[in-house]
Design a protein around this motif. Structure first.
Motif, PDB file in Angstrom:
ATOM      1  N   ASN A 245      88.597  41.782  -6.768  1.00 54.11           N
ATOM      2  CA  ASN A 245      87.628  40.723  -6.494  1.00 54.11           C
ATOM      3  C   ASN A 245      87.641  39.695  -7.617  1.00 54.11           C
ATOM      4  OD1 ASN A 245      86.752  41.993  -4.151  1.00 54.11           O
ATOM      5  ND2 ASN A 245      85.110  43.086  -5.197  1.00 54.11           N
ATOM      6  N   TYR A 246      87.307  38.454  -7.292  1.00 52.52           N
ATOM      7  CA  TYR A 246      87.240  37.383  -8.284  1.00 52.52           C
ATOM      8  C   TYR A 246      85.877  36.710  -8.192  1.00 52.52           C
ATOM      9  CZ  TYR A 246      87.071  33.492  -5.060  1.00 52.52           C
ATOM     10  OH  TYR A 246      86.629  32.601  -4.120  1.00 52.52           O
ATOM     11  N   ALA A 247      85.512  35.967  -9.212  1.00 47.33           N
ATOM     12  CA  ALA A 247      84.319  35.118  -9.192  1.00 47.33           C
ATOM     13  C   ALA A 247      84.556  33.934 -10.109  1.00 47.33           C
ATOM     14  CB  ALA A 247      83.078  35.886  -9.642  1.00 47.33           C
ATOM     15  N   VAL A 248      84.128  32.761  -9.694  1.00 47.40           N
ATOM     16  CA  VAL A 248      84.180  31.555 -10.517  1.00 47.40           C
ATOM     17  C   VAL A 248      82.793  30.944 -10.527  1.00 47.40           C
ATOM     18  CG1 VAL A 248      85.212  29.292 -10.870  1.00 47.40           C
ATOM     19  CG2 VAL A 248      86.584  31.136  -9.886  1.00 47.40           C
ATOM     20  N   ASN A 249      82.267  30.691 -11.719  1.00 46.68           N
ATOM     21  CA  ASN A 249      80.979  30.031 -11.880  1.00 46.68           C
ATOM     22  C   ASN A 249      81.207  28.658 -12.481  1.00 46.68           C
ATOM     23  OD1 ASN A 249      78.963  32.102 -11.118  1.00 46.68           O
ATOM     24  ND2 ASN A 249      79.957  33.252 -12.744  1.00 46.68           N
ATOM     25  N   TYR A 250      80.731  27.623 -11.790  1.00 50.08           N
ATOM     26  CA  TYR A 250      80.878  26.268 -12.278  1.00 50.08           C
ATOM     27  C   TYR A 250      79.632  25.848 -13.035  1.00 50.08           C
ATOM     28  CZ  TYR A 250      84.816  26.325  -9.095  1.00 50.08           C
ATOM     29  OH  TYR A 250      85.980  26.652  -8.460  1.00 50.08           O
ATOM     30  N   SER A 251      79.765  24.815 -13.857  1.00 50.02           N
ATOM     31  CA  SER A 251      78.740  24.480 -14.834  1.00 50.02           C
ATOM     32  C   SER A 251      77.440  23.970 -14.244  1.00 50.02           C
ATOM     33  CB  SER A 251      79.283  23.432 -15.801  1.00 50.02           C
ATOM     34  OG  SER A 251      79.608  22.247 -15.104  1.00 50.02           O
ATOM     35  N   ASP A 252      77.454  23.492 -13.001  1.00 44.12           N
ATOM     36  CA  ASP A 252      76.235  22.933 -12.425  1.00 44.12           C
ATOM     37  C   ASP A 252      75.524  23.923 -11.519  1.00 44.12           C
ATOM     38  OD1 ASP A 252      78.092  23.043 -10.434  1.00 44.12           O
ATOM     39  OD2 ASP A 252      77.752  21.016  -9.683  1.00 44.12           O
ATOM     40  N   GLY A 253      75.893  25.196 -11.574  1.00 49.37           N
ATOM     41  CA  GLY A 253      75.251  26.210 -10.760  1.00 49.37           C
ATOM     42  C   GLY A 253      76.016  26.592  -9.523  1.00 49.37           C
ATOM     43  N   ARG A 254      77.089  25.883  -9.200  1.00 50.67           N
ATOM     44  CA  ARG A 254      77.920  26.274  -8.066  1.00 50.67           C
ATOM     45  C   ARG A 254      78.743  27.497  -8.425  1.00 50.67           C
ATOM     46  NH1 ARG A 254      79.622  20.087  -7.691  1.00 50.67           N
ATOM     47  NH2 ARG A 254      77.722  19.279  -6.734  1.00 50.67           N
ATOM     48  N   ALA A 255      79.119  28.234  -7.418  1.00 51.93           N
ATOM     49  CA  ALA A 255      79.884  29.453  -7.665  1.00 51.93           C
ATOM     50  C   ALA A 255      80.648  29.836  -6.416  1.00 51.93           C
ATOM     51  CB  ALA A 255      78.956  30.596  -8.078  1.00 51.93           C
ATOM     52  N   THR A 256      81.668  30.668  -6.585  1.00 58.15           N
ATOM     53  CA  THR A 256      82.402  31.231  -5.463  1.00 58.15           C
ATOM     54  C   THR A 256      82.803  32.658  -5.810  1.00 58.15           C
ATOM     55  OG1 THR A 256      84.462  31.107  -4.165  1.00 58.15           O
ATOM     56  CG2 THR A 256      84.511  30.152  -6.354  1.00 58.15           C
TER      57      THR A 256
END
Length: 503
Positions: A245-256
């Protein structure tokens, strides 16, 4: 878990200058044909990004070498909101771009600062409540298409020298076309995948990619090298079946979040593919990411990016040309054809081993009307991030003050207008059908000089530069200043190149 820079709802892949009290003299010189230190342009071209523009398609720059469409691997790109796009115009375009720009660059600065200090990069809880949308920015990015899944035709695969009938031909289900964000400051490529129910996922214009329909899909096991390579930055444990599994968290609160898989990635011409391409299969995201994009095509410096995965086949380099609103640009994997190399000016590429995602160059000087500004060399010592999504060029305070003073001096004949957010040097051109601008050039380490077009000097009637907020010294080279240049990231060769008028 490492964050990557905030992404706009749509950065899509298939993917505007100083009359002083003697301004009349500049105009007379222009009429006489003296254009060494200034240019004369229609005022309308400095106010709106696409008003009244007509799509002119790909530029023919008269080169005898290979045009972009004959390169080994390329994708046409255009702005999501312009005459070459199917999307409509965006309201409050400049405000949105600048708000987005501040958000993105502030985060990159923080991440680089934390990495240099040896601090752990803070994470965002992927299960937290969605953050309210702060800004909608999808006007200055690049859009285009790729295909995920089996190739749709009988073709010569880019990773093999043999001709073969594609898996799609045997299964009857070709890969699906996906509109994706292109980002040079992130490492994980991902697209939304079935199952992906709303609201856990966002609506998109393309059909959702379904791994079950792909004969070339394969899961990545938890114990594999590819899964371990995600590390603490992007790894998100294992599924009950042992799938990575992977996860990416972006700086403005977005994520996948989702599963980490492989499949065939095909560029928009359906002739160039990468077999076994590793990417995120997103089953949930936190947005908004917009309703046009299916995901992100990442070109950062990390080992998971498209650049890294394509390097064995095409070489460790890529380039893009961000077009003016009325043109179509391109993204190309690998270096340019040999015949084009002499047309590039080169500057050394600087890499930060603690933050390998980002590409950094060193700005050495700024020239206005043919004269270098009196800025101490130490002001530029920290370098500047080359970024596909940063909008305007941000300079250390002393450098920006010198540029602003020279610019305002030259533009003294034009009435000033109110600032637009962090753009503090704006003008009212309503009574000026034509505007005389000073020529502005960026000079990089090694002597690489990049002259800017009018549309790369002003944005919405304002000087398209700003000072770095706070006490920061690391700058940014924005995509406004990059447009109409082919920008080459020769990672293997350790340089960044610029070729003017490429799209």
């Amino acid at each position: 878990m490492q964050q990557v820079s905030a992404l706009p709802p749509v950065l899509l892949l298939l993917l505007l200058i100083s009359l002083s009290s003697s301004s009349c003299c500049h105009g007379a010189n222009a009429a006489a044909g003296d254009h060494h230190d200034f240019m004369v342009v229609p005022a309308s071209s400095l106010l709106h990004l696409s008003q009244g523009a007509v799509c002119s398609g790909h530029k023919d720059d008269g080169l005898t070498a290979m045009p972009p469409h004959n390169r080994a691997a390329w994708v046409p790109i255009n702005r999501p909101h312009g005459p070459c796009s199917s999307a409509g115009a965006m309201d409050n375009m400049v405000d949105n771009m600048l708000l987005w720009d501040q958000l993105r660059t502030s985060y990159i600065l923080k991440e680089l600062s934390d990495s240099r200090a040896g601090k752990a990069v803070p994470t965002i809880d992927a299960n937290a409540a969605p953050a309210p949308p702060v800004v909608k920015q999808d006007s200055m990015m690049m859009e285009g298409n790729i295909t995920m899944g089996p190739q749709p035709n009988v073709t010569c695969n880019a990773t093999s020298s043999s001709m073969a009938t594609s898996d799609a031909a045997r299964s009857g289900k070709p890969g699906v076309r996906q509109t994706v964000i292109i980002d040079t400051s992130s490492d994980i490529t991902w697209v939304q995948c079935l199952p992906c129910p709303v609201p856990q996922c966002h609506l998109q214009k393309d059909p959702l990619y379904d791994p079950a329909d792909s004969t070339t899909y394969a899961p990545i096991p938890c114990g594999s090298r590819a899964c371990k390579e995600l590390g603490s930055s992007y790894g998100n444990g294992c599924s009950g079946s042992g799938q990575c599994n992977y996860a990416v968290n972006y700086s403005d609160g977005r994520a996948t979040t989702g599963t980490y898989i492989t499949d065939t990635l095909t560029l928009s011409d359906n002739t160039t593919s990468i077999n076994g391409f590793r990417f995120g299969c997103s089953h949930a995201d936190r947005g908004p990411f917009g309703d046009r994009t299916a995901g992100v095509l990442a070109l950062g410096g990390g080992p998971q990016s498209l650049r890294a995965q394509a390097a064995p086949t095409y070489g460790d380099a890529f380039s893009y040309c961000i077009p003016l609103p009325s043109s179509i640009g391109f993204l190309s994997l690998g270096g340019p054809p040999v015949g084009l190399l002499p047309r590039f000016v080169l500057t050394p590429l600087i890499r930060n081993p603690r933050a390998p995602t980002f590409y950094i160059v060193r700005l050495e000087a700024i020239a206005v009307s043919g004269k270098r500004l009196a800025v101490p060399p130490a002001a530029f010592a920290a370098g500047a991030v080359m970024d596909s999504n940063a909008v305007i060029t941000q300079l250390p305070a002393v450098a920006y003050a010198a540029l602003r003073a020279a610019f305002r001096s030259f533009m003294g004949a034009y009435p000033r207008a109110a600032p637009v957010l962090n753009l503090d040097t704006c003008y009212d051109f309503t009574r000026s059908p034509k505007v005389t601008l000073p020529k502005v050039s960026l000079v990089f380490a090694g002597g690489a000089t990049v002259p800017l077009d009018a549309a790369s000097i002003m944005l919405g009637g304002c000087l398209a530069f700003a000072a770095i907020p706070g006490n920061g010294s690391l700058g940014f080279i924005g995509n406004i200043q990059q447009q109409n240049y082919e920008v080459l990231y020769d990672v293997g060769g350790g340089s960044v190149g610029f070729r003017r008028g490429a799209c």
